[in-house]
Design a protein around this motif. Structure first.
Motif, mmCIF file in Angstrom:
data_model
loop_
_atom_site.group_PDB
_atom_site.id
_atom_site.type_symbol
_atom_site.label_atom_id
_atom_site.label_comp_id
_atom_site.label_asym_id
_atom_site.label_seq_id
_atom_site.Cartn_x
_atom_site.Cartn_y
_atom_site.Cartn_z
ATOM 1 N N ALA A 138 0.843 -1.204 0.000
ATOM 2 C CA ALA A 138 0.000 0.000 0.000
ATOM 3 C C ALA A 138 0.873 1.247 0.000
ATOM 4 C CB ALA A 138 -0.929 -0.004 1.209
ATOM 5 N N ASP A 139 1.976 1.206 0.732
ATOM 6 C CA ASP A 139 2.907 2.336 0.731
ATOM 7 C C ASP A 139 3.574 2.504 -0.631
ATOM 8 O OD1 ASP A 139 2.358 3.010 3.349
ATOM 9 O OD2 ASP A 139 4.038 1.864 4.182
ATOM 10 N N VAL A 140 3.809 1.391 -1.335
ATOM 11 C CA VAL A 140 4.348 1.488 -2.701
ATOM 12 C C VAL A 140 3.376 2.247 -3.587
ATOM 13 C CG1 VAL A 140 4.921 0.162 -4.777
ATOM 14 C CG2 VAL A 140 5.786 -0.579 -2.546
ATOM 15 N N LEU A 141 2.092 1.905 -3.500
ATOM 16 C CA LEU A 141 1.097 2.589 -4.328
ATOM 17 C C LEU A 141 0.960 4.061 -3.921
ATOM 18 C CD1 LEU A 141 -1.702 -0.103 -4.743
ATOM 19 C CD2 LEU A 141 0.248 0.403 -6.230
ATOM 20 N N ARG A 142 1.024 4.340 -2.634
ATOM 21 C CA ARG A 142 0.981 5.745 -2.206
ATOM 22 C C ARG A 142 2.153 6.520 -2.802
ATOM 23 N NH1 ARG A 142 -0.234 3.290 2.933
ATOM 24 N NH2 ARG A 142 -2.417 3.631 3.539
ATOM 25 N N ALA A 143 3.331 5.909 -2.781
ATOM 26 C CA ALA A 143 4.507 6.574 -3.345
ATOM 27 C C ALA A 143 4.341 6.811 -4.840
ATOM 28 C CB ALA A 143 5.761 5.731 -3.071
ATOM 29 N N LEU A 144 3.760 5.839 -5.534
ATOM 30 C CA LEU A 144 3.503 5.995 -6.968
ATOM 31 C C LEU A 144 2.576 7.176 -7.218
ATOM 32 C CD1 LEU A 144 3.528 4.835 -9.945
ATOM 33 C CD2 LEU A 144 1.466 3.566 -9.274
ATOM 34 N N PHE A 145 1.461 7.220 -6.517
ATOM 35 C CA PHE A 145 0.488 8.290 -6.726
ATOM 36 C C PHE A 145 1.051 9.642 -6.294
ATOM 37 C CE2 PHE A 145 -2.760 4.731 -5.972
ATOM 38 C CZ PHE A 145 -2.860 4.460 -7.330
ATOM 39 N N ASP A 146 1.761 9.673 -5.174
ATOM 40 C CA ASP A 146 2.321 10.936 -4.693
ATOM 41 C C ASP A 146 3.286 11.540 -5.702
ATOM 42 O OD1 ASP A 146 0.855 10.730 -2.371
ATOM 43 O OD2 ASP A 146 2.549 10.081 -1.120
ATOM 44 N N ALA A 147 3.967 10.681 -6.473
ATOM 45 C CA ALA A 147 4.926 11.158 -7.473
ATOM 46 C C ALA A 147 4.265 11.513 -8.796
ATOM 47 C CB ALA A 147 5.999 10.100 -7.708
ATOM 48 N N GLY A 148 2.950 11.301 -8.888
ATOM 49 C CA GLY A 148 2.251 11.601 -10.130
ATOM 50 C C GLY A 148 2.072 10.407 -11.042
ATOM 51 N N SER A 175 8.740 -3.930 -4.453
ATOM 52 C CA SER A 175 7.903 -4.161 -3.280
ATOM 53 C C SER A 175 8.214 -3.163 -2.176
ATOM 54 C CB SER A 175 8.131 -5.582 -2.748
ATOM 55 O OG SER A 175 9.494 -5.752 -2.353
ATOM 56 N N ARG A 176 9.112 -2.211 -2.463
ATOM 57 C CA ARG A 176 9.575 -1.286 -1.426
ATOM 58 C C ARG A 176 9.236 0.157 -1.792
ATOM 59 N NH1 ARG A 176 15.694 -3.246 -0.283
ATOM 60 N NH2 ARG A 176 15.625 -1.348 1.014
ATOM 61 N N PRO A 177 8.578 0.874 -0.894
ATOM 62 C CA PRO A 177 8.170 2.250 -1.216
ATOM 63 C C PRO A 177 9.342 3.172 -1.516
ATOM 64 C CG PRO A 177 7.716 1.703 1.093
ATOM 65 C CD PRO A 177 8.056 0.432 0.414
ATOM 66 N N GLU A 178 10.490 2.971 -0.851
ATOM 67 C CA GLU A 178 11.635 3.835 -1.127
ATOM 68 C C GLU A 178 12.143 3.624 -2.550
ATOM 69 O OE1 GLU A 178 13.405 0.306 1.261
ATOM 70 O OE2 GLU A 178 11.512 1.416 1.102
ATOM 71 N N HIS A 179 12.060 2.391 -3.046
ATOM 72 C CA HIS A 179 12.449 2.135 -4.434
ATOM 73 C C HIS A 179 11.425 2.717 -5.397
ATOM 74 C CE1 HIS A 179 15.229 -1.518 -3.354
ATOM 75 N NE2 HIS A 179 15.731 -0.353 -3.010
ATOM 76 N N MET A 180 10.150 2.701 -5.025
ATOM 77 C CA MET A 180 9.133 3.318 -5.876
ATOM 78 C C MET A 180 9.386 4.817 -6.003
ATOM 79 S SD MET A 180 6.371 2.604 -7.698
ATOM 80 C CE MET A 180 7.093 3.699 -8.931
ATOM 81 N N ARG A 181 9.719 5.465 -4.889
ATOM 82 C CA ARG A 181 10.011 6.903 -4.958
ATOM 83 C C ARG A 181 11.236 7.174 -5.817
ATOM 84 N NH1 ARG A 181 7.968 6.570 0.439
ATOM 85 N NH2 ARG A 181 10.017 5.992 1.260
#
Length: 303
Positions: A68-78, A273-279
């Motif tokens: 869920a944090d991965v998806l939040r990071a995706l959306f937060d970045a546009g 699978s990691r939000p920091e990598h998504m960002r």
């Protein structure tokens, strides 16, 4: 920087003139570049997320919370694009449940696939995907690895006409399938092709990427890190001086910017699978992209 309305007008004008577009629009704090799907004009942010392996976590509550944090990071970045498949274990279930939890179905551009033989089996599989993804419409339904593609293409055309899907496409992940992808793109009207492309796997540059541009087909890129092998090769190696010219803080961003910089590429979908990598991945979709000369230097650095 363009507003969404200005971007859509620019995209429509470019499509009419046969010119690819890569620019950015303002939406909150996002500055991620977008490119339009040629057949519809819908702008896609250039970095999304793939769910193979990374989202196959079943009912594990802690793992789901991290995704869920991965998806939040995706959306937060546009970003918007989430790619899955029935062959990815529980990934469709997990992605669908998380999008419902985050109330983010309207923010996401969900792509999945049909991966079976036979008309009725294909329909049953796609209807199962709709249930798992918890939304009545899939933005992009793709024929996975061209399995029984002639049969499924007829179904996808009917579903697109009925607005059950927004776009239809084909996929593969190996160089030896490029000739088959090329044959389908030349013979049939498809909205997208998903293919393998990275700085050390550039076979698609010769024919497939130019053909997609000529035929007005969006390109989604899988394996931008060579299945992970590229990142292992450069682990511990200092970034070259020219990386700062692109605003890159990691090798992952260097590798993604190489792919995104090709004008035929619409969106790259690295899995994580990691939000920091998504960002980190999403940041590669903003700012300066390498020109042709710098891309040659990037290839030389890896060779």
């Amino acid at each position: 920087m363009l507003t969404r309305a200005q971007f859509l007008r620019a995209s429509a004008a470019a499509i009419a003139g046969g010119t690819p577009v890569a620019t950015a629009f303002t939406e909150g704090s996002s500055t991620m570049l977008t490119r339009p799907i040629p057949s519809s004009g819908i702008p896609l942010p250039v970095v999304g997320v793939g769910t193979w392996r990374g989202f196959d976590v079943g009912a594990d509550a802690a793992a789901r919370a991290q995704r869920a944090d991965v998806l939040r990071a995706l959306f937060d970045a546009g970003g918007r694009v989430i790619d899955s498949s029935p062959m990815y274990g529980s990934s469709e279930d997990v992605a669908g449940a998380l999008l419902t939890q985050l109330q983010a179905h309207d923010r996401a551009f969900v792509a999945t696939k049909v991966w079976t033989e036979g008309r009725e089996a294909g329909i049953a599989q796609m209807e199962a995907s709709i249930r798992k993804l918890q939304h009545p419409r899939i933005e992009l339904m793709q024929i996975h690895n061209l399995v029984d593609w002639r049969t499924h293409l007829d179904t996808l055309r009917a579903w697109k006409h009925e607005r059950r899907i927004g776009h239809l496409g084909i996929t593969h992940y190996r160089d030896d399938a490029h000739a088959a992808l090329e044959s389908v793109i030349r013979a049939e009207a498809v909205d997208s092709v998903q293919l393998n492309y990275s700085i050390d796997d550039r076979a698609s540059e010769a024919r497939l990427l130019p053909l997609a541009a000529d035929r007005g087909v969006a390109v989604l890129v899988n394996l931008p890190f060579g299945g992970g092998g590229l990142l292992q090769r450069v682990q511990g190696t200092p970034l070259p001086a020219w990386a700062s010219e692109l605003g890159c803080r990691s090798w992952a961003q260097v590798l993604l910017k190489y792919v995104i910089a090709h004008p035929s590429v619409t969106c790259v979908i690295p899995g994580t699978s990691r939000p920091e990598h998504m960002r980190e991945n999403a940041a590669a979709g903003a700012g300066i992209l390498p020109d042709a000369g710098l891309r040659r230097r990037m290839v030389a650095a890896f060779e």
